[in-house]
Design a protein around this motif. Structure first.
Motif, PDB file in Angstrom:
ATOM      1  N   ASP A 125     -20.058  17.972 -11.357  1.00  0.00           N
ATOM      2  CA  ASP A 125     -20.602  19.164 -12.000  1.00  0.00           C
ATOM      3  C   ASP A 125     -22.001  19.558 -11.532  1.00  0.00           C
ATOM      4  OD1 ASP A 125     -22.123  17.264 -13.245  1.00  0.00           O
ATOM      5  OD2 ASP A 125     -21.282  17.567 -15.253  1.00  0.00           O
ATOM      6  N   GLY A 126     -22.538  18.874 -10.525  1.00  0.00           N
ATOM      7  CA  GLY A 126     -23.863  19.245 -10.032  1.00  0.00           C
ATOM      8  C   GLY A 126     -24.221  18.418  -8.807  1.00  0.00           C
ATOM      9  N   LEU A 127     -25.339  18.754  -8.197  1.00  0.00           N
ATOM     10  CA  LEU A 127     -25.748  18.108  -6.946  1.00  0.00           C
ATOM     11  C   LEU A 127     -25.968  16.598  -7.119  1.00  0.00           C
ATOM     12  CD1 LEU A 127     -26.264  19.057  -4.051  1.00  0.00           C
ATOM     13  CD2 LEU A 127     -28.674  19.322  -4.636  1.00  0.00           C
ATOM     14  N   GLU A 128     -26.684  16.229  -8.176  1.00  0.00           N
ATOM     15  CA  GLU A 128     -26.963  14.808  -8.433  1.00  0.00           C
ATOM     16  C   GLU A 128     -25.684  14.040  -8.727  1.00  0.00           C
ATOM     17  OE1 GLU A 128     -29.634  12.643  -8.091  1.00  0.00           O
ATOM     18  OE2 GLU A 128     -30.108  14.465  -6.972  1.00  0.00           O
ATOM     19  N   THR A 129     -24.866  14.613  -9.627  1.00  0.00           N
ATOM     20  CA  THR A 129     -23.594  13.973  -9.997  1.00  0.00           C
ATOM     21  C   THR A 129     -22.720  13.811  -8.769  1.00  0.00           C
ATOM     22  OG1 THR A 129     -23.740  15.670 -11.697  1.00  0.00           O
ATOM     23  CG2 THR A 129     -22.073  13.969 -12.012  1.00  0.00           C
ATOM     24  N   ALA A 130     -22.686  14.837  -7.932  1.00  0.00           N
ATOM     25  CA  ALA A 130     -21.860  14.777  -6.725  1.00  0.00           C
ATOM     26  C   ALA A 130     -22.308  13.609  -5.845  1.00  0.00           C
ATOM     27  CB  ALA A 130     -21.949  16.092  -5.960  1.00  0.00           C
ATOM     28  N   LYS A 131     -23.613  13.493  -5.639  1.00  0.00           N
ATOM     29  CA  LYS A 131     -24.137  12.392  -4.813  1.00  0.00           C
ATOM     30  C   LYS A 131     -23.775  11.043  -5.415  1.00  0.00           C
ATOM     31  CE  LYS A 131     -27.841  14.592  -2.295  1.00  0.00           C
ATOM     32  NZ  LYS A 131     -29.067  15.332  -2.577  1.00  0.00           N
ATOM     33  N   ASN A 132     -24.004  10.895  -6.714  1.00  0.00           N
ATOM     34  CA  ASN A 132     -23.720   9.626  -7.394  1.00  0.00           C
ATOM     35  C   ASN A 132     -22.242   9.285  -7.343  1.00  0.00           C
ATOM     36  OD1 ASN A 132     -26.414   9.428  -8.041  1.00  0.00           O
ATOM     37  ND2 ASN A 132     -26.170  10.268 -10.111  1.00  0.00           N
ATOM     38  N   GLU A 133     -21.399  10.281  -7.588  1.00  0.00           N
ATOM     39  CA  GLU A 133     -19.956  10.018  -7.619  1.00  0.00           C
ATOM     40  C   GLU A 133     -19.417   9.685  -6.217  1.00  0.00           C
ATOM     41  OE1 GLU A 133     -19.017  12.606 -11.657  1.00  0.00           O
ATOM     42  OE2 GLU A 133     -18.382  13.425  -9.732  1.00  0.00           O
ATOM     43  N   ILE A 134     -19.919  10.379  -5.202  1.00  0.00           N
ATOM     44  CA  ILE A 134     -19.491  10.080  -3.824  1.00  0.00           C
ATOM     45  C   ILE A 134     -19.891   8.639  -3.484  1.00  0.00           C
ATOM     46  CG2 ILE A 134     -19.879  10.621  -1.372  1.00  0.00           C
ATOM     47  CD1 ILE A 134     -20.145  13.616  -2.295  1.00  0.00           C
ATOM     48  N   ASN A 135     -21.119   8.252  -3.873  1.00  0.00           N
ATOM     49  CA  ASN A 135     -21.585   6.876  -3.611  1.00  0.00           C
ATOM     50  C   ASN A 135     -20.788   5.831  -4.377  1.00  0.00           C
ATOM     51  OD1 ASN A 135     -23.534   7.551  -1.783  1.00  0.00           O
ATOM     52  ND2 ASN A 135     -25.143   7.753  -3.339  1.00  0.00           N
ATOM     53  N   LEU A 136     -20.366   6.200  -5.590  1.00  0.00           N
ATOM     54  CA  LEU A 136     -19.596   5.253  -6.404  1.00  0.00           C
ATOM     55  C   LEU A 136     -18.199   5.026  -5.816  1.00  0.00           C
ATOM     56  CD1 LEU A 136     -19.280   3.580  -9.067  1.00  0.00           C
ATOM     57  CD2 LEU A 136     -18.430   5.685 -10.131  1.00  0.00           C
ATOM     58  N   TRP A 137     -17.573   6.101  -5.375  1.00  0.00           N
ATOM     59  CA  TRP A 137     -16.159   6.016  -4.958  1.00  0.00           C
ATOM     60  C   TRP A 137     -15.981   5.699  -3.481  1.00  0.00           C
ATOM     61  CZ3 TRP A 137     -11.647   6.773  -8.037  1.00  0.00           C
ATOM     62  CH2 TRP A 137     -11.900   7.091  -9.381  1.00  0.00           C
ATOM     63  N   PHE A 138     -16.983   6.012  -2.650  1.00  0.00           N
ATOM     64  CA  PHE A 138     -16.814   5.852  -1.206  1.00  0.00           C
ATOM     65  C   PHE A 138     -17.941   5.062  -0.549  1.00  0.00           C
ATOM     66  CE2 PHE A 138     -14.128   9.547  -2.074  1.00  0.00           C
ATOM     67  CZ  PHE A 138     -13.019   9.281  -1.277  1.00  0.00           C
ATOM     68  N   GLN A 139     -17.569   4.313   0.483  1.00  0.00           N
ATOM     69  CA  GLN A 139     -18.541   3.679   1.372  1.00  0.00           C
ATOM     70  C   GLN A 139     -18.979   4.759   2.358  1.00  0.00           C
ATOM     71  OE1 GLN A 139     -19.359   0.401   0.969  1.00  0.00           O
ATOM     72  NE2 GLN A 139     -17.918   0.426  -0.759  1.00  0.00           N
ATOM     73  N   PRO A 140     -20.239   4.702   2.841  1.00  0.00           N
ATOM     74  CA  PRO A 140     -20.705   5.739   3.778  1.00  0.00           C
ATOM     75  C   PRO A 140     -19.777   5.930   4.982  1.00  0.00           C
ATOM     76  CG  PRO A 140     -22.524   4.310   3.136  1.00  0.00           C
ATOM     77  CD  PRO A 140     -21.289   3.722   2.508  1.00  0.00           C
ATOM     78  N   GLN A 141     -19.221   4.822   5.506  1.00  0.00           N
ATOM     79  CA  GLN A 141     -18.357   4.918   6.695  1.00  0.00           C
ATOM     80  C   GLN A 141     -16.997   5.553   6.401  1.00  0.00           C
ATOM     81  OE1 GLN A 141     -19.497   2.061   5.369  1.00  0.00           O
ATOM     82  NE2 GLN A 141     -17.907   0.490   5.268  1.00  0.00           N
ATOM     83  N   GLU A 142     -16.681   5.735   5.135  1.00  0.00           N
ATOM     84  CA  GLU A 142     -15.415   6.402   4.782  1.00  0.00           C
ATOM     85  C   GLU A 142     -15.546   7.925   4.816  1.00  0.00           C
ATOM     86  OE1 GLU A 142     -12.941   3.636   1.773  1.00  0.00           O
ATOM     87  OE2 GLU A 142     -14.890   4.257   0.984  1.00  0.00           O
ATOM     88  N   LEU A 143     -16.783   8.416   4.915  1.00  0.00           N
ATOM     89  CA  LEU A 143     -17.005   9.856   5.015  1.00  0.00           C
ATOM     90  C   LEU A 143     -16.963  10.238   6.487  1.00  0.00           C
ATOM     91  CD1 LEU A 143     -19.988  10.051   2.512  1.00  0.00           C
ATOM     92  CD2 LEU A 143     -17.585  10.467   2.022  1.00  0.00           C
ATOM     93  N   VAL A 144     -16.057  11.127   6.823  1.00  0.00           N
ATOM     94  CA  VAL A 144     -15.801  11.440   8.233  1.00  0.00           C
ATOM     95  C   VAL A 144     -16.505  12.730   8.644  1.00  0.00           C
ATOM     96  CG1 VAL A 144     -14.003  11.808   9.959  1.00  0.00           C
ATOM     97  CG2 VAL A 144     -13.540  10.344   7.986  1.00  0.00           C
ATOM     98  N   SER A 145     -17.365  12.619   9.645  1.00  0.00           N
ATOM     99  CA  SER A 145     -18.011  13.820  10.185  1.00  0.00           C
ATOM    100  C   SER A 145     -17.223  14.293  11.385  1.00  0.00           C
ATOM    101  CB  SER A 145     -19.442  13.502  10.634  1.00  0.00           C
ATOM    102  OG  SER A 145     -20.264  13.386   9.512  1.00  0.00           O
ATOM    103  N   TYR A 146     -16.773  15.513  11.360  1.00  0.00           N
ATOM    104  CA  TYR A 146     -16.035  16.042  12.507  1.00  0.00           C
ATOM    105  C   TYR A 146     -16.207  17.549  12.557  1.00  0.00           C
ATOM    106  CZ  TYR A 146     -12.479  17.303   9.007  1.00  0.00           C
ATOM    107  OH  TYR A 146     -11.839  17.811   7.920  1.00  0.00           O
ATOM    108  N   THR A 147     -15.982  18.109  13.722  1.00  0.00           N
ATOM    109  CA  THR A 147     -16.083  19.554  13.890  1.00  0.00           C
ATOM    110  C   THR A 147     -14.694  20.147  13.746  1.00  0.00           C
ATOM    111  OG1 THR A 147     -17.779  19.076  15.507  1.00  0.00           O
ATOM    112  CG2 THR A 147     -17.034  21.350  15.367  1.00  0.00           C
ATOM    113  N   SER A 148     -14.608  21.202  12.950  1.00  0.00           N
ATOM    114  CA  SER A 148     -13.330  21.895  12.823  1.00  0.00           C
ATOM    115  C   SER A 148     -13.533  23.318  13.330  1.00  0.00           C
ATOM    116  CB  SER A 148     -12.883  21.866  11.365  1.00  0.00           C
ATOM    117  OG  SER A 148     -12.586  23.143  10.916  1.00  0.00           O
TER     118      SER A 148
END
Ligand code: RTP
Length: 155
Positions: A125-148
């Protein structure tokens, strides 16, 4: 391009156990994809009740807290990170109001759910929550950076 991608807003979206059981995974992903948001992480897991309590920590005083955590840990959850301009706020718009009786038709909950305790999806529901929830559920290496290539046409 790389720098641009790194600055893009990200949100945490989860399809709750009822959404998965009802076979709504593709339908839900489709709505985020068609809008033009970009999927940068996805996995399926059955969260423990302790994990669910962490996720919903801000609701621990609510009477429905225990039932909610029990439910979230009752089956497979599809955890995702979506990226795009304004994705946090607009993701909530795609999802619709918390109570499906009040969500507009055209929204995920408005079209696909009936009661608040089975509202099929969660979105930060917000920028802070998004950051916290992404950190809680995912390891940094699970986030994939790619060009589409689609991005050249969306932006
Ligand atoms: P979410 O976090 O799941 O996207 O939902 P939300 O922000 O729209 O709603 P929030 O108030 O944070 O509540 C989180 C989840 O708790 C369940 N709930 N049950 N009265 C009730 O029984 C009740 N109220 C809320 C819903 O599943 C809601 O999504």
């Amino acid at each position: 391009q790389e720098a641009h991608a790194a600055e893009m807003e990200r949100t945490f979206i989860a399809i709750k156990p009822d959404g998965g059981q009802r076979g709504l995974v593709a339908e839900i992903i489709c709505r985020f994809e068609r809008k033009g948001f970009k999927l940068v992480a996805i996995k399926m897991l059955v969260p423990s009740k302790e994990f669910a309590q962490k996720h919903y920590d801000d609701l621990k005083e609510k009477p429905f807290f225990d039932g909610l955590c029990e439910f979230l840990s009752s089956g497979p959850v599809i955890a995702m990170v979506w990226e795009g301009e304004g994705v946090i706020k607009y993701g909530r718009k795609l999802i619709g109001a918390t109570d499906p009786q009040k969500s507009e038709p055209g929204t995920i909950r408005g079209d696909l759910a009936v009661v608040v305790g089975r509202n099929i999806i969660h979105g930060s529901d917000g920028l802070e929550t998004a950051k916290n929830e992404i950190n809680l559920w995912f390891q940094p290496q699970e986030l994939v950076s790619y060009t589409s290539n689609a991005e050249n046409w969306i932006y």
